[in-house]
Design a protein around this motif. Structure first.
Motif, PDB file in Angstrom:
ATOM      1  N   ARG A  24       0.842  -1.362   0.046  1.00  0.00           N
ATOM      2  CA  ARG A  24      -0.155   0.049  -0.153  1.00  0.00           C
ATOM      3  C   ARG A  24       0.752   1.521   0.048  1.00  0.00           C
ATOM      4  O   ARG A  24       0.777   2.295  -0.840  1.00  0.00           O
ATOM      5  CB  ARG A  24      -1.008  -0.123   1.208  1.00  0.00           C
ATOM      6  CG  ARG A  24      -2.128  -1.048   1.075  1.00  0.00           C
ATOM      7  CD  ARG A  24      -2.995  -1.243   2.356  1.00  0.00           C
ATOM      8  NE  ARG A  24      -4.223  -2.269   2.174  1.00  0.00           N
ATOM      9  CZ  ARG A  24      -4.835  -2.475   3.040  1.00  0.00           C
ATOM     10  NH1 ARG A  24      -4.240  -2.022   4.365  1.00  0.00           N
ATOM     11  NH2 ARG A  24      -6.007  -3.232   2.906  1.00  0.00           N
ATOM     12  N   PRO A  25       1.687   1.397   1.055  1.00  0.00           N
ATOM     13  CA  PRO A  25       2.686   2.671   0.901  1.00  0.00           C
ATOM     14  C   PRO A  25       3.409   2.734  -0.334  1.00  0.00           C
ATOM     15  O   PRO A  25       3.808   3.667  -0.996  1.00  0.00           O
ATOM     16  CB  PRO A  25       3.493   2.629   2.301  1.00  0.00           C
ATOM     17  CG  PRO A  25       3.376   1.162   2.650  1.00  0.00           C
ATOM     18  CD  PRO A  25       2.271   0.827   2.133  1.00  0.00           C
ATOM     19  N   PHE A  26       3.907   1.282  -0.949  1.00  0.00           N
ATOM     20  CA  PHE A  26       4.681   1.298  -2.232  1.00  0.00           C
ATOM     21  C   PHE A  26       3.788   2.047  -3.283  1.00  0.00           C
ATOM     22  O   PHE A  26       4.331   2.737  -4.082  1.00  0.00           O
ATOM     23  CB  PHE A  26       4.950   0.009  -2.535  1.00  0.00           C
ATOM     24  CG  PHE A  26       5.601  -0.333  -3.591  1.00  0.00           C
ATOM     25  CD1 PHE A  26       6.893   0.168  -4.069  1.00  0.00           C
ATOM     26  CD2 PHE A  26       4.889  -0.686  -4.765  1.00  0.00           C
ATOM     27  CE1 PHE A  26       7.472  -0.318  -5.140  1.00  0.00           C
ATOM     28  CE2 PHE A  26       5.480  -1.139  -6.094  1.00  0.00           C
ATOM     29  CZ  PHE A  26       6.849  -0.786  -6.360  1.00  0.00           C
ATOM     30  N   THR A  38      -2.973  13.155  -8.288  1.00  0.00           N
ATOM     31  CA  THR A  38      -2.640  12.721  -6.905  1.00  0.00           C
ATOM     32  C   THR A  38      -2.711  11.275  -7.087  1.00  0.00           C
ATOM     33  O   THR A  38      -3.495  10.443  -7.978  1.00  0.00           O
ATOM     34  CB  THR A  38      -3.608  13.185  -5.976  1.00  0.00           C
ATOM     35  OG1 THR A  38      -4.917  12.794  -6.242  1.00  0.00           O
ATOM     36  CG2 THR A  38      -3.575  14.822  -6.071  1.00  0.00           C
ATOM     37  N   ALA A  39      -2.434  10.312  -6.016  1.00  0.00           N
ATOM     38  CA  ALA A  39      -2.251   8.970  -5.906  1.00  0.00           C
ATOM     39  C   ALA A  39      -3.683   8.631  -5.765  1.00  0.00           C
ATOM     40  O   ALA A  39      -4.033   7.667  -6.362  1.00  0.00           O
ATOM     41  CB  ALA A  39      -1.840   8.509  -4.562  1.00  0.00           C
ATOM     42  N   LEU A  65      -6.178   6.836   2.672  1.00  0.00           N
ATOM     43  CA  LEU A  65      -6.236   5.985   1.245  1.00  0.00           C
ATOM     44  C   LEU A  65      -5.494   4.792   1.131  1.00  0.00           C
ATOM     45  O   LEU A  65      -6.156   3.952   0.300  1.00  0.00           O
ATOM     46  CB  LEU A  65      -5.566   7.255   0.262  1.00  0.00           C
ATOM     47  CG  LEU A  65      -5.249   6.798  -1.093  1.00  0.00           C
ATOM     48  CD1 LEU A  65      -6.673   6.586  -1.887  1.00  0.00           C
ATOM     49  CD2 LEU A  65      -4.399   7.935  -1.886  1.00  0.00           C
ATOM     50  N   GLU A  66      -4.362   4.523   1.932  1.00  0.00           N
ATOM     51  CA  GLU A  66      -3.709   3.163   1.645  1.00  0.00           C
ATOM     52  C   GLU A  66      -4.653   2.267   2.296  1.00  0.00           C
ATOM     53  O   GLU A  66      -4.718   1.066   1.701  1.00  0.00           O
ATOM     54  CB  GLU A  66      -2.396   3.339   2.426  1.00  0.00           C
ATOM     55  CG  GLU A  66      -1.278   4.265   1.925  1.00  0.00           C
ATOM     56  CD  GLU A  66      -0.217   4.270   3.029  1.00  0.00           C
ATOM     57  OE1 GLU A  66      -0.271   3.533   3.946  1.00  0.00           O
ATOM     58  OE2 GLU A  66       0.866   4.928   2.370  1.00  0.00           O
ATOM     59  N   ILE A 137      10.235  -7.340  -3.268  1.00  0.00           N
ATOM     60  CA  ILE A 137      10.331  -6.297  -4.277  1.00  0.00           C
ATOM     61  C   ILE A 137       9.840  -4.939  -3.627  1.00  0.00           C
ATOM     62  O   ILE A 137      10.539  -3.977  -3.910  1.00  0.00           O
ATOM     63  CB  ILE A 137       9.617  -6.620  -5.543  1.00  0.00           C
ATOM     64  CG1 ILE A 137      10.421  -7.885  -6.051  1.00  0.00           C
ATOM     65  CG2 ILE A 137       9.448  -5.547  -6.401  1.00  0.00           C
ATOM     66  CD1 ILE A 137       9.454  -8.502  -7.330  1.00  0.00           C
ATOM     67  N   VAL A 138       8.463  -5.142  -3.052  1.00  0.00           N
ATOM     68  CA  VAL A 138       8.001  -3.884  -2.562  1.00  0.00           C
ATOM     69  C   VAL A 138       8.053  -3.367  -1.207  1.00  0.00           C
ATOM     70  O   VAL A 138       7.747  -2.329  -0.907  1.00  0.00           O
ATOM     71  CB  VAL A 138       6.467  -3.949  -2.853  1.00  0.00           C
ATOM     72  CG1 VAL A 138       6.140  -4.350  -4.509  1.00  0.00           C
ATOM     73  CG2 VAL A 138       5.722  -5.016  -1.953  1.00  0.00           C
ATOM     74  N   GLY A 139       8.566  -4.214  -0.327  1.00  0.00           N
ATOM     75  CA  GLY A 139       8.636  -4.355   0.978  1.00  0.00           C
ATOM     76  C   GLY A 139      10.103  -4.178   1.413  1.00  0.00           C
ATOM     77  O   GLY A 139      11.212  -4.196   0.884  1.00  0.00           O
TER      78      GLY A 139
END
Length: 462
Positions: A24-26, A38-39, A65-66, A137-139
């Protein structure tokens, strides 16, 4: 009634939560870099219509949002912004989307597990491997290690249960030690109160120790009370699940009875259908026989028609061939007559040309040996140009004419260019100009040749 243990479902649920906490933060961090959006806008653009409506509906209820991003959204978000944002992070496009789709399917299976049994162990391990690879990869490395530890705990049978039991025993022992310490503290407090008159100087220290001991005892009692409440909650939840299972079993029993009734009805219909099929097969067999007879008659009729058509085509082809041969013979006779006349004309033209060439050669030699008194005349210039253009004067004769200073300037340039085989723009322009002049004045080679012969005959010989 016992509750089904689901270690695979619990392990997969924990791994998916770790995956969502990492991805989510990624996503929001990278989508904020999309120019002009915006995101939140970037996420709404990337989702299909059904998921966009659910995302818009659930966003006000979420903390931020996340937390509104679900596992099924990740595949669409990364795919929509793949080339601009996410391609540098992943090394295989097709493999990445397969893994993201796999995690979305795992999330769905965790939310809707099978009835009265746990998830498949092998499939769960494959899901955990996929989640570990994506989290790597993302974390962070710690998050990937957490997923790996979940898989390791799952591979050893009863590891999760042993861990919970061990944690409970540890808390229980800690509680017992706190209770013993509390009792000892109370005894010490009673002893201190009996000796208060003898130890007035240490009263404040003893009071402070008593307050600290009572505080530790209260903390121990609070932890014990909290553990008891958690156990009561688990027992209540287990009772609710057992009641739900009982209701489900009742519903299944009723459904089985309905299925048996439906099965008997279907058996009767199947028997009736078999009888109808037999009748249908008999009718089809008779229709097949009739159709075969009709096909044989149609085939015989087609063969007769084709034979008649072939005979008619053969007669027509013979007539067309005879007519074409006759036409070709007539055309050949005409072409032979035309060729014969053309050959006769060509032979006559060749004899005339040979005669003229012989006369021109003799005349040119005579001109070179007996030059005219006035070579500056226009007739002489035109005649000489015509002789040069026709090729009847060789370069040796032209080089002799170059030394004659009585020839005009432009004719001398022309003679010099012809004797040196000049082939440039000036030469071509001059030749074209002189040819146009010859045509414009109505002069030809035969006319000038006859004229010059008459001039030479009139010139006295020296």
């Amino acid at each position: 009634m016992s509750i089904v243990e689901r270690p695979n479902q619990e392990a997969l649920s924990r791994a998916i939560n770790i995956y969502l906490d990492a991805v989510r933060p990624f996503l929001t961090r990278n989508l904020n870099r999309v120019s002009g959006n915006t995101a939140g806008i970037a996420i709404k653009e990337s989702l299909p219509p059904d998921k966009t409506s659910s995302f818009t509906r659930d966003l006000p209820k979420a903390d931020n949002l996340e937390s509104a991003i679900e596992a099924s959204h990740v595949e669409h978000i990364i795919g929509y912004h793949w080339r601009i944002v996410f391609a540098p992070y992943f090394y295989n496009c097709n493999g990445t989307f397969k893994m993201l789709k796999c995690v979305a399917v795992a999330r769905n299976e965790v939310s809707h597990p099978p009835y009265r049994r746990d998830l498949d162990s092998m499939v769960t391990r494959e899901y955990l491997d996929t989640i570990a690879e994506l989290v790597g990869i993302v974390g962070t490395c710690e998050e990937r290690a957490a997923v790996t530890n979940i898989k390791a705990e799952l591979e050893s049978p009863g590891a999760l249960k042993k861990k919970v039991t061990k944690d409970y025993e540890r808390v229980k022992k800690l509680h017992q030690r706190e209770v013993v310490a509390h009792c000892e503290t109370r005894e010490s407090a009673a002893k201190y109160r009996s000796e208060r008159d003898l130890a007035n100087g240490n009263l404040k220290k003893e009071e402070t120790a008593r307050i600290e001991a009572e505080k530790r005892a209260e903390d121990a009692e609070g932890s014990h009370r909290r553990i008891c409440e958690e156990l009561r909650g688990e027992v209540a939840a287990r009772k609710v699940k057992e009641e739900l299972v009982d209701k489900t079993e009742t519903r299944l029993t009723r459904t089985e009875n309905e299925l048996e009734e439906t099965s008997s009805i279907l058996k009767k219909e199947k028997a009736a259908r078999k009888i109808a099929d037999k009748r249908k097969q008999g009718a089809l067999a008779s229709l097949c026989r009739v159709r075969e007879e009709l096909q044989e008659e149609a085939a015989a009729r087609r063969e007769a028609e084709e034979t008649a058509q072939q005979e008619a085509r053969g007669r027509q082809l013979a007539e067309e061939t005879a007519l074409a041969l006759q036409t070709d013979l007539e055309q050949s006779r005409i072409e032979l007559a035309s060729v014969k006349s053309e050959l006769e004309r060509a032979e006559e033209q060749r004899r005339n040309t040979k005669k003229v060439e012989q006369e021109n050669v003799a005349f040119s030699q005579h001109i070179l040996n007996n030059k005219l008194h006035d070579p500056r005349t226009a007739q002489y210039e035109l005649w000489l140009i015509d002789e040069i253009l026709s090729g009847r004067l060789d370069r040796a004769s032209l080089r002799q004419l170059v030394g004659d200073n009585r020839i005009s300037g432009r004719l001398a340039y022309f003679v010099q260019a012809a004797s040196s085989e000049m082939n440039g723009t000036a030469w071509n322009g001059y030749v074209n100009g002189r040819q146009k002049a010859l045509l414009r004045n109505g002069k030809n080679r035969a006319f000038f040749a006859d004229q010059q012969r008459r001039i030479v005959d009139q010139v006295p010989q020296h």
